[in-house]
Design an enzyme around this catalytic site. Structure first.
Site, PDB file in Angstrom:
ATOM      1  N   CYS B 196       0.901  -1.517  -0.261  1.00  0.00           N
ATOM      2  CA  CYS B 196      -0.204   0.336  -0.075  1.00  0.00           C
ATOM      3  C   CYS B 196       0.771   1.684  -0.046  1.00  0.00           C
ATOM      4  CB  CYS B 196      -0.913  -0.284   0.977  1.00  0.00           C
ATOM      5  SG  CYS B 196      -1.155  -1.365   1.209  1.00  0.00           S
ATOM      6  N   GLU B 443       3.575  -0.018 -11.184  1.00  0.00           N
ATOM      7  CA  GLU B 443       4.917   0.303 -10.357  1.00  0.00           C
ATOM      8  C   GLU B 443       6.280   0.169 -11.023  1.00  0.00           C
ATOM      9  OE1 GLU B 443       6.477  -3.933  -9.022  1.00  0.00           O
ATOM     10  OE2 GLU B 443       4.781  -5.362  -9.372  1.00  0.00           O
ATOM     11  N   THR B 445       6.172   3.592 -13.749  1.00  0.00           N
ATOM     12  CA  THR B 445       5.383   3.722 -15.145  1.00  0.00           C
ATOM     13  C   THR B 445       6.794   3.817 -16.011  1.00  0.00           C
ATOM     14  OG1 THR B 445       6.061   6.186 -15.978  1.00  0.00           O
ATOM     15  CG2 THR B 445       3.726   5.509 -15.331  1.00  0.00           C
ATOM     16  N   ASN B 446       6.597   2.754 -17.497  1.00  0.00           N
ATOM     17  CA  ASN B 446       7.384   3.257 -17.869  1.00  0.00           C
ATOM     18  C   ASN B 446       8.777   4.132 -18.535  1.00  0.00           C
ATOM     19  OD1 ASN B 446       6.799   0.478 -18.186  1.00  0.00           O
ATOM     20  ND2 ASN B 446       6.730   0.203 -20.292  1.00  0.00           N
ATOM     21  N   ASP B 447       7.492   5.224 -18.648  1.00  0.00           N
ATOM     22  CA  ASP B 447       8.310   6.622 -19.188  1.00  0.00           C
ATOM     23  C   ASP B 447       8.997   6.909 -17.936  1.00  0.00           C
ATOM     24  OD1 ASP B 447       5.906   7.424 -21.113  1.00  0.00           O
ATOM     25  OD2 ASP B 447       5.390   7.057 -18.905  1.00  0.00           O
TER      26      ASP B 447
END
Lengths: 253, 635
Positions: B196, B443, B445-447
């Site tokens: 959390c 988990e 972001t790819n950015d």
């Protein structure tokens, strides 16, 4: 309380597409997925259930074959068998091993281990022999209850329901006895991962047919293994008359 | 924020004045950043940090081979044996018991399936055996997760939220007492766990959470208040790893500041409630809810990893779990490709099976290659982690970015190959497509992960440049280092730099690919140095540039990973070695071309001009609140 012996065979997995070796000496087994013969899974499940119902004290699994047979024994142990016996048969000899040999091996082990019930799958899905249970009972001179779809233990007797053509047959056999498991006897459980880990610690004994005094020299010779014939393509006929005449030609009407 | 100081000008050679501006970086709390000791203090005398990471060293134009060559082989015979025994029943369970389409439709995992998964032991794969789990290492875990990824990503999230992040903190940072108390509960006792962290106002910027826990007057409890959103297993979890601000006194200054602390919270503590399951695009069967904490009394012994260390705990948990996503996606790609190939080899159009057409062949070749690359990364990282590596964070970030994008692409192409059939629900691909979308978002972001990779690498390279700069203050003592650098720059200036040799690590048949990878490493290192010199402190704001640096680093790392795996296959004379070689060559050829293009963009006036244009376009649109252009009809 009874001691139960179950036979488990390592076979090519049912989902694998079988390929015949180019020299027609057998089928390709190398690099092919193998698993426990499905009918043997049912046999193991029945034995483990007997133990859970306190009808059996111990379940012993046995498998004949090269070292990979131990994988199948581990699966039986993971399903709940207490210990395992691996009858080591080198890969070369294993190719000509027949139900006659297996039944003698099983009979000897049944006597040595003082078992009361032998449960086997009704047949293996690779050679479809459907002989081992019957022959084992013969060698031991014990009663047999084959193609069992329901087994109940009452005192020193087993009440067995068998699936026969057109109905069910109910029989009673006195112990000791040999059973063979049919498809609807039970639904085998999955080997859970924690039980697989535990199974690694359960005892696995190795013996050879020689130790058991069983001669495994081949009684038969495989001449050739062939693919089933490929189905011929059909043809389309222009009208009903041609169809009828073609059928007549082939003697169908 | 990053503070970058201009430290010195260094004349390396009379003809080649190189101005080194050194990066002094205090990392901001990007949700993926591992606060590493190297940044603290930043004293000039401190030696530059060392790392075993290939990616990290690549930013300096150097090859650190220890974690890439040879391809890791960490399982002993017994571990292989165990794993083989686990694979079949797991596969069988997913093929025969679990029904992904039904789970998707019900928006929850079917009862029997969920019970079966607990029974199977799938929820406690890495919990030690004496505490109720299977005690698998990361490589064994990866292999089983691959099966999950091949069958049901929603179930994968239910499992992953539980063990990859939910209670991973207890495994990694728990005291012996915490482990003994909680690990049996989340495995043998079948209690769900959740992680959390995310809050309504705190996504990628995880340091900005508002949940707060303060010590009770008697000092025995923390009192937690706050709320979390998008918590996987939020409605199911009994055991939660919760992150909250706690007041922490600075030992030196005496100043009290809020710092993030991790806690183990039980639902049974009271005051823990959750919202209804969210309606989502995909992974529908996984449970996602808001979770609320109202005056929750947490015993002080439930602090996880120390007061004030919560940010580090959170980032380590996430970093530790990322390889699992690459493993899952490898499985997904395997299964969707199988469906597409089954279709392509049977579908007859224009008189031929469609697999005979180049348009389909290119798709299948790319799908196969992307799976090969992803799978190679997954097991390389799990292998490194299993042999005790601490330096895998950039690699793990790359694995997550790469795997999630490849799986999306491969599934999209699988649907394309199958045409209308691929679009139908019962084919099972549209569900996979929907399920996959979240993997590029959650988990980290790819950015954000791209920025993390680029900035961490640049920071590392910057620290080494600084060391070089220090050496110039005492040239006689550091002659070796200086001469090496002078030589390197001299070679580079006349275009002869073929980069650090890698041919010694690869199979002779892959020599050409290794040479092109070497050249890319050298080019990449130089591009990083130039970017540092050019942008100085502003490099952190140059996201167009950073994005291209990140993409190059991904291409470069993946090249080396497949070279390593393929070398192993060729050396072992594996039956698939030649097929693997084809894919490796294809990948290296295309990746090195992309690297060249991306690095060129960093100095090309046209490309740089395009960055400015894109920035302006975006500003115009945002100012307008919608697209600026009108319909060509004028209304």
């Amino acid at each position: 309380m009874a001691r139960v012996l179950v036979g488990v065979k390592r076979v090519i997995d049912y989902a694998v597409k079988i390929r015949v070796k180019p020299d027609k000496s057998g089928v390709v087994t190398e690099g092919v997925k193998h698993s426990m013969n499905p009918f043997d899974e049912i046999a193991v499940e029945e034995a483990v259930k007997m133990k859970e119902k306190k009808l059996a004290t111990e379940v012993v699994a046995v498998s004949c074959g090269p070292s990979q047979a131990q994988e199948t024994l581990r699966t039986a142990l993971a399903m709940g068998a207490d210990r395992a016996i691996h009858v080591e048969v080198p890969a070369g000899d294993y190719e000509t091993l027949q139900p006659i040999h297996i039944s003698k091996i099983l009979a000897k082990i049944a006597q040595d281990e003082k078992v009361d019930i032998v449960i086997l799958g009704k047949q293996a899905i690779d050679d479809d022999s459907n002989q081992t249970a019957q022959m084992t009972a013969g060698v031991l001179d014990w009663p047999q209850a084959t193609f069992a779809s329901k087994v109940e233990k009452k005192d020193s007797e087993l009440h067995v329901t068998r699936e026969i053509d057109g109905g069910l047959e109910n029989i009673k056999v006195k112990l000791p006895a040999v059973l063979s498991a049919d498809l609807r006897l039970n639904e085998p459980r999955y080997a859970t991962l924690p039980n697989i880990m535990k199974a690694k610690k359960k005892p696995l004994k190795k013996v050879t047919p020689k130790d058991l005094g069983v001669d495994i020299s081949p009684r038969i010779q495989v001449i050739s293994v062939e693919d089933p014939p490929v189905r011929q393509a059909g043809s389309i006929v222009p009208d009903v008359d041609t169809l009828v005449s073609k059928l007549k030609e082939k003697g169908h009407c | 924020m990053y503070a970058i100081r201009l430290v010195n000008k260094i004349n390396l050679k009379p003809t080649e004045a190189v101005r080194l501006r050194l990066v002094d970086v205090a990392p901001r709390c990007i949700s993926t950043t591992i606060p590493c000791g190297a940044n603290k203090g930043d004293k000039l005398n401190k030696p530059a940090p060392k790392s075993q990471s290939f990616v990290m060293n690549m930013f300096r134009g150097q090859v650190q081979a220890s974690q890439v060559f040879p391809y890791p082989k960490v399982l002993n015979e017994e571990q292989v044996d165990t794993l083989q025994m686990l694979v079949d029943p797991t596969t069988k369970f997913f093929e025969e018991v679990n029904n992904p389409l039904k789970n998707d439709q019900l928006e929850k995992v079917e009862e029997a399936s969920l019970a079966g998964l607990w029974e199977l032991g799938a929820f406690g794969l890495q919990v030690p055996q004496d505490l109720g789990g299977l005690g698998l290492n990361n490589t064994q875990y990866a292999r089983l997760v691959e099966i999950v990824g091949a069958n049901d990503l929603g179930v994968g999230i239910t499992l992953g939220a539980h063990q990859s992040i939910g209670f991973k903190g207890i495994l990694l940072f728990g005291t012996p007492e915490q482990k003994a108390k909680y690990l049996p509960r989340v495995s043998a006792e079948k209690q769900f766990a959740a992680f959390c962290l995310t809050e309504p106002s705190s996504g990628s910027d995880a340091g900005s959470i508002k949940s707060r826990a303060v010590l009770s007057p008697d000092g025995k409890h923390y009192i937690l208040n706050g709320s979390k959103i998008w918590i996987s297993n939020g409605g199911l979890a009994e055991i939660m790893t919760v992150f909250a601000q706690t007041p922490v006194k600075d030992e030196k200054t005496g100043e009290v500041k809020d710092k993030v602390t991790a806690f183990i919270v039980e639902r049974s503590f009271g005051g823990v409630t959750n919202g209804p399951p969210e309606k989502k695009m995909g992974i529908k069967c996984s449970n996602t809810t808001e979770v609320y904490y109202e005056d929750v009394k947490i015993p002080i012994e439930n602090v996880l990893g120390g007061v004030g260390n919560g940010f580090k705990v959170a980032m380590n948990i996430l970093n530790n779990g990322r390889f699992g996503m690459a493993a899952a996606m490898s499985g997904t790609m395997r299964s969707v490709t199988r469906k597409a190939v089954d279709f392509a080899t049977n579908r007859l159009q224009f008189g031929n099976k469609i697999d005979s057409y180049g348009a389909i062949q290119e798709k299948i070749a790319r799908m196969s290659t992307l799976q090969y690359v992803t799978e190679s990364i997954a097991y390389m990282i799990s292998g490194n982690m299993d042999s005790g590596s601490q330096d895998y964070h950039l690699e793990a970030a790359i694995s997550k970015v790469f795997a999630s994008e490849c799986a999306w692409y491969v599934t999209d192409e699988a649907i394309q190959i199958m045409g209308g059939m691929g679009f139908m629900r019962d084919t099972g691909l549209e569900r996979v497509m929907r399920d996959l979308r979240i993997f590029r978002i959650f988990e980290g972001t790819n950015d954000i992960l791209r920025l993390f990779v680029a900035l961490t690498g640049i920071q590392f390279a910057g620290a080494h440049l600084k060391e070089l700069q220090r050496a110039f203050k005492n040239p006689t003592a550091n002659l070796g280092l200086l001469l090496g650098e002078i030589r390197k720059r001299a070679i580079a200036s006349v275009g002869l730099d073929s980069g650090p040799d890698m041919t010694q690590y690869v199979h002779p048949e892959l020599k050409g690919c290794a040479e092109s990878a070497s050249k890319c490493v050298a080019d990449f290192g130089r591009a990083i140095e130039s970017a540092l010199i050019k942008y100085n402190r502003k490099i952190v704001e140059e996201q167009f540039v950073l994005n291209r640096i990140a993409n190059s680093s991904i291409d470069l790392y993946t090249m080396v990973v497949v070279l390593s795996r393929c070398t192993q296959s060729l050396n072992n004379k594996s039956s698939t070695a030649n097929h693997e070689k084809l894919m490796t060559e294809l990948w290296c050829n295309e990746a090195s071309a992309r690297i060249e293009k991306n690095l060129k963009a960093l100095t090309s006036s046209v490309e740089l001009g395009n960055f400015t244009k894109m920035s302006a376009i975006s500003k115009n649109v945002c100012q307008n609140g919608a697209l600026v252009q009108q319909n060509p009809l004028g209304f």
